[in-house]
Design a protein around this motif. Structure first.
Motif, PDB file in Angstrom:
ATOM      1  N   ARG A   1       0.850  -1.203   0.000  1.00 19.78           N
ATOM      2  CA  ARG A   1       0.000   0.000   0.000  1.00 19.78           C
ATOM      3  C   ARG A   1       0.876   1.240   0.000  1.00 19.78           C
ATOM      4  N   LEU A   2       0.552   2.180  -0.871  1.00 22.21           N
ATOM      5  CA  LEU A   2       1.339   3.397  -1.063  1.00 22.21           C
ATOM      6  C   LEU A   2       0.462   4.614  -0.877  1.00 22.21           C
ATOM      7  N   LEU A   3       0.974   5.593  -0.115  1.00 22.02           N
ATOM      8  CA  LEU A   3       0.281   6.861   0.060  1.00 22.02           C
ATOM      9  C   LEU A   3       1.135   7.970  -0.529  1.00 22.02           C
ATOM     10  N   LEU A   4       0.552   8.724  -1.458  1.00 23.37           N
ATOM     11  CA  LEU A   4       1.229   9.843  -2.094  1.00 23.37           C
ATOM     12  C   LEU A   4       0.560  11.137  -1.685  1.00 23.37           C
ATOM     13  N   ALA A   5       1.323  12.217  -1.675  1.00 28.66           N
ATOM     14  CA  ALA A   5       0.748  13.516  -1.377  1.00 28.66           C
ATOM     15  C   ALA A   5       1.419  14.572  -2.219  1.00 28.66           C
TER      16      ALA A   5
ATOM     17  N   ALA B   1      -8.047   5.068  -3.464  1.00 29.37           N
ATOM     18  CA  ALA B   1      -8.899   6.164  -3.004  1.00 29.37           C
ATOM     19  C   ALA B   1      -8.095   7.446  -2.893  1.00 29.37           C
ATOM     20  N   ALA B   2      -8.819   8.551  -2.850  1.00 27.86           N
ATOM     21  CA  ALA B   2      -8.219   9.851  -2.565  1.00 27.86           C
ATOM     22  C   ALA B   2      -8.465  10.180  -1.101  1.00 27.86           C
ATOM     23  N   LEU B   3      -7.493  10.828  -0.459  1.00 21.11           N
ATOM     24  CA  LEU B   3      -7.634  11.278   0.921  1.00 21.11           C
ATOM     25  C   LEU B   3      -7.604  12.799   0.913  1.00 21.11           C
ATOM     26  N   ASN B   4      -8.699  13.402   1.315  1.00 26.07           N
ATOM     27  CA  ASN B   4      -8.791  14.853   1.329  1.00 26.07           C
ATOM     28  C   ASN B   4      -8.435  15.373   2.713  1.00 26.07           C
TER      29      ASN B   4
ATOM     30  N   LEU C   1      -4.151   7.043  -2.411  1.00 26.11           N
ATOM     31  CA  LEU C   1      -3.773   5.741  -1.872  1.00 26.11           C
ATOM     32  C   LEU C   1      -3.795   4.724  -3.007  1.00 26.11           C
ATOM     33  N   TRP C   2      -2.691   3.961  -3.141  1.00 28.51           N
ATOM     34  CA  TRP C   2      -2.558   2.994  -4.223  1.00 28.51           C
ATOM     35  C   TRP C   2      -2.297   1.599  -3.682  1.00 28.51           C
ATOM     36  N   ASP C   3      -2.783   0.593  -4.407  1.00 33.16           N
ATOM     37  CA  ASP C   3      -2.542  -0.808  -4.089  1.00 33.16           C
ATOM     38  C   ASP C   3      -1.396  -1.299  -4.962  1.00 33.16           C
ATOM     39  N   LEU C   4      -0.291  -1.721  -4.315  1.00 29.64           N
ATOM     40  CA  LEU C   4       0.869  -2.243  -5.041  1.00 29.64           C
ATOM     41  C   LEU C   4       1.048  -3.739  -4.789  1.00 29.64           C
ATOM     42  N   SER C   5      -0.032  -4.440  -4.498  1.00 27.25           N
ATOM     43  CA  SER C   5       0.068  -5.888  -4.255  1.00 27.25           C
ATOM     44  C   SER C   5       0.726  -6.590  -5.425  1.00 27.25           C
ATOM     45  N   THR C   6       0.398  -6.124  -6.635  1.00 24.94           N
ATOM     46  CA  THR C   6       1.098  -6.563  -7.840  1.00 24.94           C
ATOM     47  C   THR C   6       1.865  -5.353  -8.346  1.00 24.94           C
TER      48      THR C   6
END
Length: 477
Positions: free
Chosen positions: A362-366, A387-390, A374-379
């Motif tokens: 799981r990756l969180l970018l800002a 999802a987006a986090l506001n 939020l990104w899923d990097l399982s593969t």
């Protein structure tokens, strides 16, 4: 008699012709009817798609000011037409409802946030000092009165705190200061942090820029300090009160932009101002070995700015303008690029910060715009946006994830915001079901007239109701 006989001979042919014409007419009518139905059906589908996307757009506009209406409009949008756009909108609305400020949002800017692996402790850097947060009560929904930040980790002398680091259990903290020193703190009692020791970084002159990054191994036994002049020092913290310097390595005065350390303290990655991303072998901590440089483009507009690493040191991320490169370090001597993730559509035109969960999944970018992604990097070769986090901020300076990825923090203008993301997988899998499981909402006739753009609401409600049930909308339409 002859005429009558001739008539009798012709009539069967006319009858056959008449029957054939009737059959052809029926065929034309059927074909024409089917064609009309196709056109009408296509128009009806287009109208439903337009209505669903319009409701999803209104939901996004209301997300900050009226979360309840945003949620029911988003749920209705998915019920009317379930596609990637409507689902993503409802997921973002649902996730946004689980975010909150650690303290009342102010004009104070938090430049950095760090969280322990177990999610028990967080540090936020504000005004040259580091604030300590006890997150246990914030995560527990039964605790009504949430505590404010506890103490602050004071700067060393007159220097300001540049950066912070936490061990997995949150009992050991590092603060990297502007005078090129790092302080070791004992946070066993969060209300009473104890300053244990001070460690020198690289050069200490009047021209030094101080500590750029500090990192701790999972067990807190190894500390790595990188100063802005490119000097990396490795310390043994077996005795936290008496740190032992193991090595000091210079990168020939090239300023360091970012740094990442694996959980076992054996692999490190540095990003410097010359756009070089270097892998270091710290297996022998008293003699770090410089490994290969990742093969990045030297294009100035795409220069590397940030890096992150999984706990095992096998997945490395490199943040660039509008892009994230994902690398495989199973063989540190032969890094392999998994893929390049385009994040420009997330308004992350310059990646300010990123946080990778220890398992690398799981990756969180800002970035600019006060939100994160939020990104899923399982593969790793096929990243998926979750999802987006506001964060309700103008800009986000720093992000952090708990080890399991279920707690996210963002710091920036206005303070620190956090999300309890437990249940995110269920929301992403079926946002409408999760929305209806938590809430039973209806859209009134006045609300429908306001947001549905003139669509006939009788198609979307039962005959005996004076409102549209968003959870049953696909039953009646």
């Amino acid at each position: 008699m002859n005429d009558l006989a001739g008539t009798r001979q012709v009539n069967p042919r006319w009858r056959t012709l008449a029957v054939a014409l009737a059959v052809l007419s029926a065929v034309f009518l059927v074909v024409g009817g089917l064609a009309w139905q196709r056109v009408y059906g296509r128009a009806s589908t287009q109208e439903r798609v337009a209505l669903a996307h319009g409701l999803a757009l209104h939901a996004a506009e209301l997300r900050d000011t009226d979360s309840g209406t945003a949620r029911k409009l988003g749920t209705a949008a998915v019920g009317i037409h379930d596609d990637e756009q409507t689902r993503a909108g409802l997921i973002d609305t649902m996730v946004d409802m689980y975010g909150r400020a650690l303290s009342p949002l102010t004009q104070e800017t938090s430049r950095e946030v760090t969280v322990s692996g177990d999610g028990r402790v967080a540090l936020s850097k504000e005004g040259g000092e580091a604030n300590v947060w006890d997150l246990k009560s914030w995560i527990d929904p039964e605790v009504i009165e949430k505590p404010d930040r506890i103490p602050t980790l004071k700067r060393h002398g007159r220097a300001s705190v540049n950066t912070t680091a936490l061990s997995f259990d949150g009992r050991t903290a590092l603060t990297g200061d502007g005078d090129n020193t790092a302080t070791v703190w004992d946070l066993t009692d969060l209300a009473k942090p104890v300053r244990l020791a001070t460690m020198a970084a690289g050069r200490t002159t009047k021209y030094t820029n101080g500590v750029k990054k500090a990192a701790l191994s999972r067990d807190g036994g190894t500390a790595v300090i990188v100063d802005q002049d490119g000097v990396m020092t490795v310390w043994d913290l077996a005795d936290r009160s008496h740190p032992k310097r193991l090595s000091r390595t210079s990168s020939k005065t090239v300023p360091i932009r970012d740094f990442a350390l694996s959980a076992d303290g054996r692999t490190a990655v540095t990003v410097d101002d010359h756009n070089k991303v270097t892998v270091w072998d710290l297996t022998t901590a008293d003699h770090p070995v410089k490994g290969v440089d990742l093969d990045l483009s030297m294009e100035y507009s795409r220069s590397a700015t940030r890096t992150a690493m999984s706990a095992n040191g096998h997945v490395v991320l490199v943040g660039r303008v509008g892009q994230i490169e994902i690398w495989n370090l199973d063989d540190r001597s032969h890094p392999v690029r998994y893929t390049t993730l385009d994040v420009s559509f997330d308004n992350l035109y310059g990646t300010y910060d990123m946080s990778l969960a220890p398992d690398g999944k799981r990756l969180l970018l800002a970035g600019p715009g006060g939100s994160g992604a939020l990104w899923d990097l399982s593969t790793p070769s096929r990243p998926t946006r979750l999802a987006a986090l506001n964060g309700h901020m103008r800009e986000v300076e720093s992000v952090a994830l708990r080890a399991d990825g279920d707690l996210a923090l963002m710091a920036g203008s206005s303070g620190v915001y956090f999300w309890n993301l437990t249940g995110l997988d269920e929301i992403v899998a079926d946002p409408k079901r999760e929305s209806c499981h938590r809430y039973d909402a209806k859209i009134s006739e006045a609300e429908w007239a306001r947001y549905a753009g003139g669509a006939d609401w009788s198609e979307y409600k039962s005959e005996d109701m004076d409102s549209v049930s968003v959870c049953l909308i696909d039953w009646w339409s």
